[in-house]
Write a protein that holds these residues in place. Structure first.
Motif, PDB file in Angstrom:
ATOM      1  N   THR A 134       0.815  -1.084  -0.095  1.00  0.00           N
ATOM      2  CA  THR A 134      -0.017   0.061  -0.012  1.00  0.00           C
ATOM      3  C   THR A 134       0.866   1.302   0.079  1.00  0.00           C
ATOM      4  O   THR A 134       0.599   2.147  -0.992  1.00  0.00           O
ATOM      5  N   VAL A 135       1.799   1.204   0.752  1.00  0.00           N
ATOM      6  CA  VAL A 135       2.557   2.739   1.018  1.00  0.00           C
ATOM      7  C   VAL A 135       3.471   2.569  -0.464  1.00  0.00           C
ATOM      8  O   VAL A 135       3.682   3.642  -0.672  1.00  0.00           O
ATOM      9  N   GLY A 136       3.811   1.286  -0.832  1.00  0.00           N
ATOM     10  CA  GLY A 136       4.733   1.479  -2.150  1.00  0.00           C
ATOM     11  C   GLY A 136       3.829   1.942  -3.403  1.00  0.00           C
ATOM     12  O   GLY A 136       4.378   2.596  -4.557  1.00  0.00           O
ATOM     13  N   LEU A 153       2.088  11.387 -10.481  1.00  0.00           N
ATOM     14  CA  LEU A 153       0.851  11.474  -9.930  1.00  0.00           C
ATOM     15  C   LEU A 153       1.050  11.665  -8.489  1.00  0.00           C
ATOM     16  O   LEU A 153       2.151  11.234  -7.797  1.00  0.00           O
ATOM     17  N   ASN A 154       0.026  12.265  -7.756  1.00  0.00           N
ATOM     18  CA  ASN A 154       0.082  12.563  -6.414  1.00  0.00           C
ATOM     19  C   ASN A 154      -0.183  11.087  -5.784  1.00  0.00           C
ATOM     20  O   ASN A 154      -0.785  10.080  -6.593  1.00  0.00           O
ATOM     21  N   LYS A 155       0.315  11.031  -4.477  1.00  0.00           N
ATOM     22  CA  LYS A 155       0.226   9.577  -4.083  1.00  0.00           C
ATOM     23  C   LYS A 155      -1.161   8.988  -3.951  1.00  0.00           C
ATOM     24  O   LYS A 155      -1.368   7.691  -4.171  1.00  0.00           O
ATOM     25  N   GLY A 198      -1.457   0.985   6.190  1.00  0.00           N
ATOM     26  CA  GLY A 198      -0.548   1.740   5.111  1.00  0.00           C
ATOM     27  C   GLY A 198      -1.108   2.952   4.640  1.00  0.00           C
ATOM     28  O   GLY A 198      -0.183   3.987   4.450  1.00  0.00           O
ATOM     29  N   LYS A 199      -2.453   3.252   4.747  1.00  0.00           N
ATOM     30  CA  LYS A 199      -2.970   4.664   4.425  1.00  0.00           C
ATOM     31  C   LYS A 199      -2.478   5.575   5.666  1.00  0.00           C
ATOM     32  O   LYS A 199      -2.160   6.840   5.386  1.00  0.00           O
ATOM     33  N   ARG A 240       1.113  10.557   6.560  1.00  0.00           N
ATOM     34  CA  ARG A 240       2.257  11.065   7.364  1.00  0.00           C
ATOM     35  C   ARG A 240       3.643  11.589   6.621  1.00  0.00           C
ATOM     36  O   ARG A 240       4.335  12.107   7.050  1.00  0.00           O
ATOM     37  N   ILE A 241       3.520  11.146   5.089  1.00  0.00           N
ATOM     38  CA  ILE A 241       4.817  11.423   4.481  1.00  0.00           C
ATOM     39  C   ILE A 241       4.345  12.327   3.274  1.00  0.00           C
ATOM     40  O   ILE A 241       3.107  12.549   2.950  1.00  0.00           O
ATOM     41  N   THR A 242       5.458  13.356   2.858  1.00  0.00           N
ATOM     42  CA  THR A 242       5.188  13.929   1.747  1.00  0.00           C
ATOM     43  C   THR A 242       5.224  13.368   0.352  1.00  0.00           C
ATOM     44  O   THR A 242       5.608  12.149   0.340  1.00  0.00           O
ATOM     45  N   GLN A 243       4.884  14.070  -0.625  1.00  0.00           N
ATOM     46  CA  GLN A 243       4.929  13.526  -2.207  1.00  0.00           C
ATOM     47  C   GLN A 243       6.539  13.209  -2.354  1.00  0.00           C
ATOM     48  O   GLN A 243       6.518  11.999  -3.033  1.00  0.00           O
ATOM     49  N   ALA A 244       7.261  13.828  -2.119  1.00  0.00           N
ATOM     50  CA  ALA A 244       8.774  13.630  -2.303  1.00  0.00           C
ATOM     51  C   ALA A 244       9.133  12.605  -1.638  1.00  0.00           C
ATOM     52  O   ALA A 244       9.977  11.634  -2.165  1.00  0.00           O
TER      53      ALA A 244
END
Length: 256
Positions: free
Chosen positions: A35-37, A172-174, A224-225, A230-234
């Motif tokens: 999910t995170v990946g 794309l955004n996450k 995962g969501k 909690r993390i940025t796009q970069a």
């Protein structure tokens, strides 16, 4: 459906039953990482499940597990889809997963797995070292990436890493990345589930795992969501590349 060649032996079934709690925990971890990946849990689930059951049974279980997994992702990440990628990447993926599913009866999975691992290592290193390197976000590249991801999904049970590598070029955004990947994967899983059932990879005595894995998919996607929030796009983009690198290295080392 009667068990045929490729079904679990009684010894293998006993081992899976004995280590079922460990199998469930590892499946949740695979779902969280997938999910995170952003490219699904099968890239982790397939090698993990292979320790508990034979490869063809893994293919059948993975396809059924992924159906619920992707429905959960679409539910949690429903802020929008990239319609262009759904068409140009998704349609070739669905067509080629059917071909790969039929060819899986004849292909050497070890050679193909090593090839996939090398590809992922090279791809990830190129984009981590050369940060300005960019794959053109063209229809042609989407079609090629979709075709390869579908083919490998049919042959090896996992093609999400190639799809993720292709989609990373489109910036794309996450949320849209994960939702688009999930809906494409849903079509892939529906197609290969039919082919794997025809091939005899799906067995009645393994069906007790399905409700367990449905629960795993919901829990893993939810957790995962929470991490993604909690993390940025970069950070997300770099995480995907490091994840691809780790998967590639692990894939190569475990098959040499």
């Amino acid at each position: 459906m009667a068990p045929i060649k490729g079904s679990l032996s009684s010894k293998d079934r006993d081992m899976l039953t004995r280590y079922l709690p460990l199998f469930i925990i590892l499946s949740i971890v695979a779902e969280i990482l997938g999910t995170v990946g952003g490219f699904g849990s099968s890239v982790f689930f397939v090698p993990m499940a292979s320790y508990f059951m034979d490869f063809q049974t893994v293919l059948g279980i993975t396809a059924l597990f992924h159906l619920s997994s992707n429905i959960a992702k679409i539910g949690f990440f429903r802020k929008g889809f990239d319609k262009k990628l759904m068409l140009y990447l998704g349609v070739p993926a669905i067509l080629f997963v059917t071909l790969g599913g039929f060819l899986s009866k004849y292909a050497n999975p070890k050679i193909l797995t090593i090839f996939l691992g090398v590809f992922l290592v090279v791809f990830a290193l190129l984009f981590l070292i050369y940060k300005n390197l960019k794959v053109d976000d063209t229809k042609k590249n989407a079609i090629i990436g979709g075709s390869l991801s579908g083919l490998f999904a049919g042959l090896l049970g996992t093609g999400g890493a190639i799809r993720g590598a292709t989609m990373s070029a489109f910036n794309l955004n996450k949320e849209k990345f994960i939702a688009t990947s999930a809906i494409i994967d849903l079509g892939i899983d529906l197609s290969r589930s039919i082919v794997y059932t025809y091939n005899g990879y799906v067995h009645w005595h393994d069906m007790y795992l399905i409700p367990i894995l449905i629960g795993v998919s919901i829990i893993g996607t939810y957790l995962g969501k929470k991490i993604l929030d909690r993390i940025t796009q970069a950070q997300f983009k770099r995480f995907v590349l490091f994840l691809l690198l780790g998967i590639g290295l692990l894939t190569v080392m475990s098959n040499i």
